[in-house]
Design a protein around this motif. Structure first.
Motif, PDB file in Angstrom:
ATOM      1  N   ALA A  87       0.839  -1.200   0.000  1.00 22.95           N
ATOM      2  CA  ALA A  87       0.000   0.000   0.000  1.00 22.95           C
ATOM      3  C   ALA A  87       0.879   1.257   0.000  1.00 22.95           C
ATOM      4  N   PHE A  88       1.917   1.212   0.812  1.00 25.01           N
ATOM      5  CA  PHE A  88       2.845   2.336   0.894  1.00 25.01           C
ATOM      6  C   PHE A  88       3.518   2.574  -0.451  1.00 25.01           C
ATOM      7  N   ALA A  89       3.988   1.494  -1.074  1.00 27.52           N
ATOM      8  CA  ALA A  89       4.646   1.598  -2.382  1.00 27.52           C
ATOM      9  C   ALA A  89       3.691   2.196  -3.410  1.00 27.52           C
ATOM     10  N   GLY A  90       2.444   1.754  -3.364  1.00 29.42           N
ATOM     11  CA  GLY A  90       1.446   2.290  -4.290  1.00 29.42           C
ATOM     12  C   GLY A  90       1.221   3.781  -4.088  1.00 29.42           C
ATOM     13  N   LEU A  91       1.197   4.208  -2.827  1.00 30.99           N
ATOM     14  CA  LEU A  91       1.001   5.628  -2.532  1.00 30.99           C
ATOM     15  C   LEU A  91       2.190   6.443  -3.019  1.00 30.99           C
ATOM     16  N   LEU A  92       3.384   5.882  -2.919  1.00 25.32           N
ATOM     17  CA  LEU A  92       4.590   6.575  -3.362  1.00 25.32           C
ATOM     18  C   LEU A  92       4.558   6.866  -4.861  1.00 25.32           C
ATOM     19  N   ASP A  93       3.817   6.045  -5.604  1.00 22.76           N
ATOM     20  CA  ASP A  93       3.689   6.288  -7.036  1.00 22.76           C
ATOM     21  C   ASP A  93       2.949   7.589  -7.300  1.00 22.76           C
ATOM     22  N   ARG A  94       2.098   7.972  -6.347  1.00 17.57           N
ATOM     23  CA  ARG A  94       1.249   9.139  -6.589  1.00 17.57           C
ATOM     24  C   ARG A  94       1.630  10.352  -5.739  1.00 17.57           C
ATOM     25  N   LYS A  95       2.221  10.116  -4.569  1.00 14.64           N
ATOM     26  CA  LYS A  95       2.516  11.244  -3.676  1.00 14.64           C
ATOM     27  C   LYS A  95       3.958  11.165  -3.214  1.00 14.64           C
ATOM     28  N   SER A  96       4.485  12.304  -2.771  1.00 16.11           N
ATOM     29  CA  SER A  96       5.833  12.306  -2.204  1.00 16.11           C
ATOM     30  C   SER A  96       5.758  11.672  -0.822  1.00 16.11           C
ATOM     31  N   PHE A  97       6.867  11.041  -0.380  1.00 19.31           N
ATOM     32  CA  PHE A  97       6.798  10.339   0.907  1.00 19.31           C
ATOM     33  C   PHE A  97       6.588  11.301   2.069  1.00 19.31           C
ATOM     34  N   ALA A  98       6.968  12.559   1.882  1.00 17.43           N
ATOM     35  CA  ALA A  98       6.747  13.526   2.955  1.00 17.43           C
ATOM     36  C   ALA A  98       5.259  13.794   3.173  1.00 17.43           C
ATOM     37  N   TYR A 107      12.458   0.758 -11.508  1.00 22.55           N
ATOM     38  CA  TYR A 107      11.515   1.831 -11.814  1.00 22.55           C
ATOM     39  C   TYR A 107      10.237   1.284 -12.428  1.00 22.55           C
ATOM     40  N   GLU A 108      10.370   0.223 -13.227  1.00 28.12           N
ATOM     41  CA  GLU A 108       9.165  -0.333 -13.856  1.00 28.12           C
ATOM     42  C   GLU A 108       8.268  -0.999 -12.831  1.00 28.12           C
ATOM     43  N   LEU A 109       8.893  -1.722 -11.889  1.00 26.91           N
ATOM     44  CA  LEU A 109       8.103  -2.430 -10.877  1.00 26.91           C
ATOM     45  C   LEU A 109       7.408  -1.451  -9.942  1.00 26.91           C
ATOM     46  N   SER A 110       8.152  -0.439  -9.498  1.00 33.96           N
ATOM     47  CA  SER A 110       7.573   0.488  -8.546  1.00 33.96           C
ATOM     48  C   SER A 110       8.244   1.852  -8.672  1.00 33.96           C
ATOM     49  N   PRO A 111       7.761   2.686  -9.604  1.00 33.32           N
ATOM     50  CA  PRO A 111       8.432   3.965  -9.846  1.00 33.32           C
ATOM     51  C   PRO A 111       8.502   4.853  -8.610  1.00 33.32           C
ATOM     52  N   GLY A 112       7.456   4.829  -7.796  1.00 33.31           N
ATOM     53  CA  GLY A 112       7.447   5.668  -6.600  1.00 33.31           C
ATOM     54  C   GLY A 112       8.551   5.287  -5.635  1.00 33.31           C
ATOM     55  N   VAL A 113       8.720   3.986  -5.425  1.00 39.50           N
ATOM     56  CA  VAL A 113       9.756   3.517  -4.492  1.00 39.50           C
ATOM     57  C   VAL A 113      11.140   3.856  -5.043  1.00 39.50           C
ATOM     58  N   ALA A 114      11.351   3.601  -6.348  1.00 43.13           N
ATOM     59  CA  ALA A 114      12.655   3.868  -6.964  1.00 43.13           C
ATOM     60  C   ALA A 114      13.004   5.344  -6.864  1.00 43.13           C
ATOM     61  N   ARG A 115      12.025   6.209  -7.208  1.00 38.43           N
ATOM     62  CA  ARG A 115      12.268   7.653  -7.150  1.00 38.43           C
ATOM     63  C   ARG A 115      12.581   8.082  -5.735  1.00 38.43           C
ATOM     64  N   ALA A 116      11.782   7.568  -4.783  1.00 35.59           N
ATOM     65  CA  ALA A 116      11.986   7.951  -3.388  1.00 35.59           C
ATOM     66  C   ALA A 116      13.363   7.506  -2.913  1.00 35.59           C
ATOM     67  N   TYR A 117      13.750   6.284  -3.289  1.00 33.28           N
ATOM     68  CA  TYR A 117      15.039   5.764  -2.867  1.00 33.28           C
ATOM     69  C   TYR A 117      16.179   6.640  -3.367  1.00 33.28           C
ATOM     70  N   HIS A 118      16.163   6.940  -4.660  1.00 33.65           N
ATOM     71  CA  HIS A 118      17.262   7.738  -5.214  1.00 33.65           C
ATOM     72  C   HIS A 118      17.258   9.162  -4.671  1.00 33.65           C
ATOM     73  N   GLN A 119      16.072   9.665  -4.367  1.00 37.02           N
ATOM     74  CA  GLN A 119      16.005  10.998  -3.774  1.00 37.02           C
ATOM     75  C   GLN A 119      16.591  10.966  -2.357  1.00 37.02           C
ATOM     76  N   LEU A 120      16.260   9.922  -1.608  1.00 35.16           N
ATOM     77  CA  LEU A 120      16.776   9.791  -0.241  1.00 35.16           C
ATOM     78  C   LEU A 120      18.303   9.676  -0.233  1.00 35.16           C
ATOM     79  N   THR A 121      18.857   8.979  -1.239  1.00 39.81           N
ATOM     80  CA  THR A 121      20.322   8.842  -1.261  1.00 39.81           C
ATOM     81  C   THR A 121      20.988  10.200  -1.454  1.00 39.81           C
TER      82      THR A 121
END
Lengths: 204, 216
Positions: A19-30, A98-112
Motif C-alpha cells: 500500500a505504501f509503495a502504491g502511494l509513493l507512485d502518486r505522492k511524495s513520501f513527505a 523503476y518499472e516495478l515500482s516507480p514511486g519507491v525507486a524515485r523515493a530511494y534515489h532521492q533519499l540517497t
C-alpha cells in the motif's frame, strides 16, 4: 495455530508495504500519512502500529528491500560477458526497479541525495560496483587513464538514474520535458551509454 | 526619489543579496535569520524591511535573477556555429555555476522540493534551451532529428545537474578525486555531451587533456 498467526502477520506486513509503495507512485513520501496507508491497506491505525513502530520504520524497510533487490540485479548484470551485453544488463537492472515500482525507486534515489544515512549507505554499496565498472571501461579502452575511467563510471551510473527519474516522473512533469516514450527508455539508455563510452570511435 | 537616494537604495539591495549568497555557502538557508543577513550586509534591519517583506522574498529575487542570467549566458553560446564550441562553453558555464555558488545551488534544490514553482522555472528554461540547441545542431549535423537532439540535450542537462551536485555540493569523495581540476571536469563533460549528441568524439586536437593521459 502459532504458525498461522505468524503467516498472517507477514501477509499483513506485506499488504502495508505494498500500500505504501502504491502511494509513493502518486505522492511524495513527505506527504503520505499513516491514515493514507491504512485507508489503502484497508486496516486500522492501531493495526498499523502493531506491525510498524512508526512510518519511518516502514519507509526504511521498504527502501532496504528495494536496495537489496537492486544490488542483486546489478551484481548479476556485472557477470555478463562483453561490454555491450553488460551495458544493456546494467541499464535493465536499474530500469526494472523503476518499472516495478516507480514511486519507491524515485523515493530511494532521492533519499540517497538528501538523507545522510542513505547517502552513506549508497556510497558504501556503490563504490565497489563503480570500481568494477571502471575496470570494464579500461578493458575496452586500454588507453584510458584509471582516474578517467572512474569518472566515466560515475558519469554512466548518474546518467542512467537521472534519465530514469525523468522518464518515470509524475505525468505533469513528463509533459514539460521532451522524453522518449517509456517503451523506448531502455533503447535510449543503451544508446547514450554506448555513445559516451565511445568504444567504436577509438583511434588506432 | 532623487537620483542619489535611488543609487544608495540600489546599493543596499545589492549588499543584502550578496550577503545572502555568501552566507549560503556556509549555512543552510533554513537556518539563516534576517539578522544574520543584515549583519553580514552591514545594513540595518529597517533597511532590509524597506526592500523585502520576508526572507523568502529575498531568496526568490536572488534565485530568479541568477537563473535568468545563467540561461541568458547559455543562449549566447548557441551563437557558436561549431557544435563542440557551443557544447564546451555551455559545459564551462554550468560547471562554473556549481563551483562558484554551491550554496545557492543547494538552496535552489531544497526550495524546489517544497515549491514546485522553482522546478517549473528550471524545466521551462531548460526545455527552451534544449530546443534551441537542437535547432542549432541539426543545421550542422545532417541526418539528425531535432526532436531526438532536443530530448538528448535535455536529458544530459538533467544528468550533469545531478553529477555536478554530487561533485560540488555534496562533495562525494570518490567523485571529487576522479573529477580532477575545474578545467578537466569542464572538458570531460563537454566531450561526453558532444558524444551523446553526435555519436562521435571531438577531434583530439581540440582537447587539452587528450595528450595528458587520454581523453575520457
Amino acid at each position: 495455530m502459532r504458525d498461522a498467526a505468524v503467516k498472517k502477520g507477514a501477509q499483513t506486513r506485506r499488504r502495508i508495504k505494498d500500500a505504501f509503495a502504491g502511494l509513493l507512485d502518486r505522492k511524495s513520501f513527505a506527504s503520505i500519512t499513516v491514515t493514507d496507508i491504512c485507508r489503502s491497506a484497508e486496516m486500522t491505525v492501531g493495526g498499523f502500529y502493531f506491525h510498524f513502530k512508526s512510518q519511518e520504520v516502514l519507509l526504511d524497510e521498504v527502501m532496504a528491500e528495494y536496495a537489496e533487490a537492486l544490488w542483486k540485479r546489478i551484481d548479476h548484470a556485472a557477470r555478463e560477458t562483453g561490454s555491450a551485453r553488460q551495458a544493456r544488463a546494467v541499464c535493465e537492472a536499474l530500469l526494472k526497479g523503476y518499472e516495478l515500482s516507480p514511486g519507491v525507486a524515485r523515493a530511494y534515489h532521492q533519499l540517497t541525495r538528501t538523507r545522510a544515512d542513505y547517502t552513506q549507505a549508497w556510497r558504501a554499496a556503490s563504490e565497489p560496483r563503480i570500481a568494477g565498472l571502471a575496470a570494464l571501461m579500461r578493458g575496452d579502452r586500454p588507453e584510458i587513464a584509471p582516474r578517467k575511467a572512474r569518472f566515466l563510471a560515475y558519469a554512466l551510473t548518474t546518467m542512467i538514474v537521472s534519465q530514469l527519474d525523468l522518464a518515470f516522473s509524475p505525468r505533469e512533469r513528463a509533459r514539460a520535458a521532451p522524453l522518449p516514450p517509456r517503451g523506448e527508455v531502455l533503447q535510449r539508455l543503451v544508446l547514450l551509454w554506448t555513445r559516451m563510452v565511445a568504444v567504436e570511435r577509438r583511434r588506432a | 526619489m532623487k537620483p542619489a537616494r535611488q543609487r544608495r537604495s540600489a546599493r543596499t539591495r545589492q549588499k543584502i543579496k550578496e550577503a545572502l549568497i555568501g552566507l549560503l555557502d556556509e549555512h543552510n538557508y533554513f537556518d539563516l535569520t534576517i539578522g544574520d543577513i543584515c549583519r553580514r550586509a552591514k545594513v540595518a534591519t529597517g533597511g532590509f524591511y524597506f526592500h523585502y517583506e520576508k526572507k523568502v522574498d529575498l531568496i526568490d529575487e536572488v534565485l530568479r535573477e541568477h537563473s535568468g542570467r545563467f540561461w541568458v549566458a547559455l543562449d549566447a553560446f548557441l551563437e557558436y556555429r561549431d557544435p563542440y564550441s557551443a557544447v564546451y562553453h555551455t559545459s564551462s558555464a554550468l560547471v562554473r555555476a556549481f563551483h562558484e555558488s554551491p550554496g545557492l545551488v543547494r538552496c535552489f534544490n531544497q526550495l524546489a522540493m517544497i515549491d514546485r514553482a522553482y522546478v517549473q522555472l528550471w524545466e521551462t528554461a531548460a526545455g527552451r534551451w534544449a530546443a534551441k540547441l537542437a535547432q542549432m545542431l541539426a543545421r550542422s549535423l545532417p541526418g539528425t532529428s531535432p526532436a531526438d537532439l532536443e530530448s538528448i540535450a535535455y536529458g544530459m542537462l538533467s544528468f550533469f545537474d545531478q553529477l555536478l551536485f554530487g561533485l560540488y555540493v555534496e562533495k562525494h569523495p570518490g567523485l571529487v578525486e576522479a573529477g580532477g581540476a575545474f578545467d578537466e571536469v569542464v572538458e570531460n563533460l563537454a566531450v561526453l555531451w558532444y558524444r551523446a549528441l553526435t555519436g562521435q568524439s571531438p577531434a583530439p586536437e581540440r582537447l587539452a587533456y587528450a595528450s595528458r593521459g587520454g581523453a575520457i
